[in-house]
Design an enzyme around this catalytic site. Structure first.
Site, PDB file in Angstrom:
ATOM      1  N   LYS A 201      26.541 -14.367 -23.690  1.00 52.99           N
ATOM      2  CA  LYS A 201      27.178 -14.452 -24.803  1.00 52.99           C
ATOM      3  C   LYS A 201      28.670 -14.226 -25.016  1.00 52.99           C
ATOM      4  O   LYS A 201      29.271 -15.055 -25.577  1.00 52.99           O
ATOM      5  CB  LYS A 201      26.445 -13.252 -25.724  1.00 52.99           C
ATOM      6  CG  LYS A 201      25.059 -13.231 -25.932  1.00 52.99           C
ATOM      7  CD  LYS A 201      24.640 -12.242 -26.869  1.00 52.99           C
ATOM      8  CE  LYS A 201      25.024 -10.758 -26.329  1.00 52.99           C
ATOM      9  NZ  LYS A 201      24.036 -10.105 -25.474  1.00 52.99           N
TER      10      LYS A 201
ATOM     11  N   ARG B 184      22.159  -5.736 -33.733  1.00 54.33           N
ATOM     12  CA  ARG B 184      21.009  -5.322 -32.899  1.00 54.33           C
ATOM     13  C   ARG B 184      19.906  -4.502 -33.526  1.00 54.33           C
ATOM     14  O   ARG B 184      18.814  -4.369 -32.922  1.00 54.33           O
ATOM     15  CB  ARG B 184      21.777  -4.334 -31.938  1.00 54.33           C
ATOM     16  CG  ARG B 184      22.311  -4.974 -30.605  1.00 54.33           C
ATOM     17  CD  ARG B 184      23.063  -4.026 -29.893  1.00 54.33           C
ATOM     18  NE  ARG B 184      23.149  -4.311 -28.421  1.00 54.33           N
ATOM     19  CZ  ARG B 184      24.072  -4.720 -27.572  1.00 54.33           C
ATOM     20  NH1 ARG B 184      25.406  -5.177 -28.488  1.00 54.33           N
ATOM     21  NH2 ARG B 184      24.338  -5.061 -26.389  1.00 54.33           N
TER      22      ARG B 184
ATOM     23  N   ARG C  86      27.849  -9.087 -11.894  1.00 58.11           N
ATOM     24  CA  ARG C  86      29.139  -9.087 -12.864  1.00 58.11           C
ATOM     25  C   ARG C  86      29.843  -7.514 -12.452  1.00 58.11           C
ATOM     26  O   ARG C  86      30.927  -7.334 -12.565  1.00 58.11           O
ATOM     27  CB  ARG C  86      28.755  -8.923 -14.102  1.00 58.11           C
ATOM     28  CG  ARG C  86      29.995  -9.129 -15.159  1.00 58.11           C
ATOM     29  CD  ARG C  86      29.331  -9.360 -16.541  1.00 58.11           C
ATOM     30  NE  ARG C  86      28.887  -8.126 -17.373  1.00 58.11           N
ATOM     31  CZ  ARG C  86      28.295  -8.375 -18.421  1.00 58.11           C
ATOM     32  NH1 ARG C  86      28.576  -9.476 -19.219  1.00 58.11           N
ATOM     33  NH2 ARG C  86      27.673  -7.361 -19.231  1.00 58.11           N
TER      34      ARG C  86
ATOM     35  N   ARG D 219      32.474  -2.171 -15.352  1.00 59.63           N
ATOM     36  CA  ARG D 219      31.794  -1.724 -16.312  1.00 59.63           C
ATOM     37  C   ARG D 219      30.631  -0.792 -15.586  1.00 59.63           C
ATOM     38  O   ARG D 219      29.636  -1.264 -15.042  1.00 59.63           O
ATOM     39  CB  ARG D 219      30.963  -2.747 -17.175  1.00 59.63           C
ATOM     40  CG  ARG D 219      32.007  -3.291 -18.244  1.00 59.63           C
ATOM     41  CD  ARG D 219      31.187  -4.478 -19.160  1.00 59.63           C
ATOM     42  NE  ARG D 219      30.197  -3.826 -19.722  1.00 59.63           N
ATOM     43  CZ  ARG D 219      29.332  -4.769 -20.732  1.00 59.63           C
ATOM     44  NH1 ARG D 219      29.955  -5.980 -20.980  1.00 59.63           N
ATOM     45  NH2 ARG D 219      28.311  -4.232 -21.236  1.00 59.63           N
TER      46      ARG D 219
ATOM     47  N   ARG E 245      18.773  -1.140 -20.675  1.00 62.80           N
ATOM     48  CA  ARG E 245      19.453  -2.016 -21.654  1.00 62.80           C
ATOM     49  C   ARG E 245      18.870  -3.266 -21.954  1.00 62.80           C
ATOM     50  O   ARG E 245      18.536  -3.619 -23.047  1.00 62.80           O
ATOM     51  CB  ARG E 245      21.061  -2.698 -21.216  1.00 62.80           C
ATOM     52  CG  ARG E 245      21.947  -1.538 -21.185  1.00 62.80           C
ATOM     53  CD  ARG E 245      23.245  -1.695 -20.388  1.00 62.80           C
ATOM     54  NE  ARG E 245      23.800  -2.822 -20.752  1.00 62.80           N
ATOM     55  CZ  ARG E 245      24.784  -3.609 -19.836  1.00 62.80           C
ATOM     56  NH1 ARG E 245      24.696  -3.391 -18.866  1.00 62.80           N
ATOM     57  NH2 ARG E 245      25.212  -4.598 -20.580  1.00 62.80           N
TER      58      ARG E 245
HETATM   59  P1  AMP Z   1      27.404  -5.362 -24.977  1.00 60.02           P
HETATM   60  O1  AMP Z   1      28.799  -5.318 -24.332  1.00 60.02           O
HETATM   61  O2  AMP Z   1      27.211  -5.991 -26.239  1.00 60.02           O
HETATM   62  O3  AMP Z   1      26.421  -5.217 -23.887  1.00 60.02           O
HETATM   63  O4  AMP Z   1      27.252  -3.571 -25.462  1.00 60.02           O
HETATM   64  C1  AMP Z   1      27.535  -2.498 -24.541  1.00 60.02           C
HETATM   65  C2  AMP Z   1      26.918  -1.424 -25.384  1.00 60.02           C
HETATM   66  O5  AMP Z   1      27.817  -1.200 -26.538  1.00 60.02           O
HETATM   67  C3  AMP Z   1      25.495  -1.307 -25.665  1.00 60.02           C
HETATM   68  O6  AMP Z   1      24.603  -0.919 -24.626  1.00 60.02           O
HETATM   69  C4  AMP Z   1      25.661  -0.306 -26.560  1.00 60.02           C
HETATM   70  O7  AMP Z   1      25.683   1.083 -26.032  1.00 60.02           O
HETATM   71  C5  AMP Z   1      26.951  -0.278 -27.528  1.00 60.02           C
HETATM   72  N1  AMP Z   1      26.831  -1.437 -28.533  1.00 60.02           N
HETATM   73  C6  AMP Z   1      27.481  -2.641 -28.556  1.00 60.02           C
HETATM   74  N2  AMP Z   1      27.016  -3.109 -29.969  1.00 60.02           N
HETATM   75  C7  AMP Z   1      26.109  -2.529 -30.412  1.00 60.02           C
HETATM   76  C8  AMP Z   1      25.704  -2.490 -31.536  1.00 60.02           C
HETATM   77  N3  AMP Z   1      25.636  -3.534 -32.325  1.00 60.02           N
HETATM   78  N4  AMP Z   1      24.877  -1.415 -32.159  1.00 60.02           N
HETATM   79  C9  AMP Z   1      24.702  -0.139 -31.299  1.00 60.02           C
HETATM   80  N5  AMP Z   1      25.331  -0.226 -29.921  1.00 60.02           N
HETATM   81  C10 AMP Z   1      26.195  -1.328 -29.468  1.00 60.02           C
END
Ligand code: AMP
Length: 369
Positions: free
Chosen positions: A193, A268, A307, A313, A325
């Site tokens: 994404k 989400r 990654r 990360r 996740r």
């Molecule tokens: P991502 O970079 O989108 O994979 O997000 C990494 C982490 O950030 C996720 O595993 C969540 O802990 C938190 N996070 C990101 N976006 C959201 C969201 N829309 N709602 C809740 N937690 C989020």
């Protein structure tokens, strides 16, 4: 939503509400005029629908005639009112009721008063279906008002935008934000994404908001929000809805002039999806589509471990957290597919292939929206 020429309009006043307002005006005027046989004078072009509906409901004998004035050019009421058709019959001693579709600045009304100044009518009454009190700059009394509306441009029920829209049975309001492209880029962690959003935001001139990135920025800067989010993110869990929604709203508000947004990692949950719809609504806009990158779990795990070697990360370094996740995605977020499918906005795209192949697939979808 409808498009007339270059502009978008949203539904504003329904047919039923208009009919009720016309009915009220009829009752009020009929009660005031008693057995007097009035001459109803419609102001063309806009009032033709009102006059027709009005006199059909009027319970007593009456006469109907029209005068034709022109004042509008596009969206602006001009100072120059043209008298295209004047009074064509003797109205001496008659009770005249002007039927106007809309009164805003009152310039047309001033011209109507000029026209009737020397006509020796018994009484001149003004009735208007729509009235914009904030725009009205004159002192002429308005005897009957159907519906007061804010000072926004409307079309429909006789009113036009450069010739179009008069035929619509209901009324639409000009959208203050013109057409935005708002995309939800969806897919499990590692679907690509973020990578694709980087290409798409440039290509379509959109603002990219990744909630994950905003959280990581806050963690790096050790803000209160960052500290709170970290405790959830480290375990691969979702940050609570209200925290995430408030943060997303603030990010959108920072970009008042945006052409549109790419939401990445948001929504989400269905509470977030609903909050996003509400937010778009306040912008006079909507989500154009949810575009989901579809990738097999095993490929995702492989990609994320890879990654993790360079991204730094913490949540990419550990296979257990990665699987948590992905599981979290299917458990809590797959319902969003239903949410957007119900609105006919869900589009799945094969997320396996080279980066440019996938960009091309996504572009095709976006171009077709
Ligand atoms: P991502 O970079 O989108 O994979 O997000 C990494 C982490 O950030 C996720 O595993 C969540 O802990 C938190 N996070 C990101 N976006 C959201 C969201 N829309 N709602 C809740 N937690 C989020």
């Amino acid at each position: 939503m409808i498009k007339l020429h270059d502009l978008y309009f949203k539904p504003f006043i329904t047919e039923r509400e208009i009919a009720a307002a016309v009915e009220r005006m009829v009752q009020e005027i009929a009660a005031d005029l008693g057995d007097e046989c009035p001459v109803f004078v419609g102001i063309l072009n806009g009032s033709f629908m009102l006059v027709s509906d009005f006199v059909k409901k009027y319970p007593k004998p009456c006469e109907v005639t029209f005068i034709k004035l022109a004042s509008y050019e596009g969206l602006k009421s001009t100072d120059d009112i043209q008298r295209l058709i004047g009074i064509t019959q003797d109205l001496t001693g008659r009770t005249v009721v002007i039927l106007e579709d809309i009164i805003d600045s009152g310039k047309t009304l001033a011209e109507v008063h000029r026209i009737f100044k020397d006509e020796n009518v018994k009484e001149l009454k003004i009735a208007t279906l729509f009235f914009k009190p904030e725009a009205y700059k004159k002192d002429f009394k308005l005897h009957y008002v159907g519906i007061e509306i804010p000072d926004k441009f409307i079309v429909g029920y006789g009113l036009d935008y450069n010739g179009l829209g008069r035929d619509l049975p209901e009324v639409y309001q000009l959208k203050t934000t013109q057409h935005m492209k708002n995309l939800v880029l969806f897919g499990p962690p590692g679907a690509g994404k973020g990578t694709q959003a980087e290409f798409l935001k440039t290509k379509y001139n959109l603002v990219h908001i990744s909630t994950g990135d905003v959280f990581r920025f806050n963690i790096k800067n050790e803000t209160a929000l960052g500290m709170l989010a970290k405790s959830y993110m480290d375990k691969g869990e979702l940050v609570p809805d209200q925290v995430t929604i408030d943060m997303l709203n603030a990010e959108v508000e920072k970009n008042t002039d945006a052409n549109g947004f790419i939401f990445d990692g948001f929504p989400r949950t269905s509470a977030q999806a609903k909050a996003l719809d509400d937010l778009m609504d306040t912008k006079d806009s909507e989500i154009s589509a949810m575009i989901a990158l579809e990738v097999d779990d095993e490929i995702l795990v492989e990609r994320l471990l890879e990654r993790g070697k360079s991204s730094g990360r913490a949540d990419d370094a550990n296979e257990e957290v990665i699987r948590a996740r992905i599981a979290e995605y299917y458990k809590k977020t797959a319902i969003l597919k239903e949410y957007y499918s119900a609105q006919n906005k869900y589009i799945g795209v094969d997320g396996v292939g080279s980066i440019s192949e996938i960009t091309e697939r996504l572009s095709k979808v976006i171009d077709g929206l």
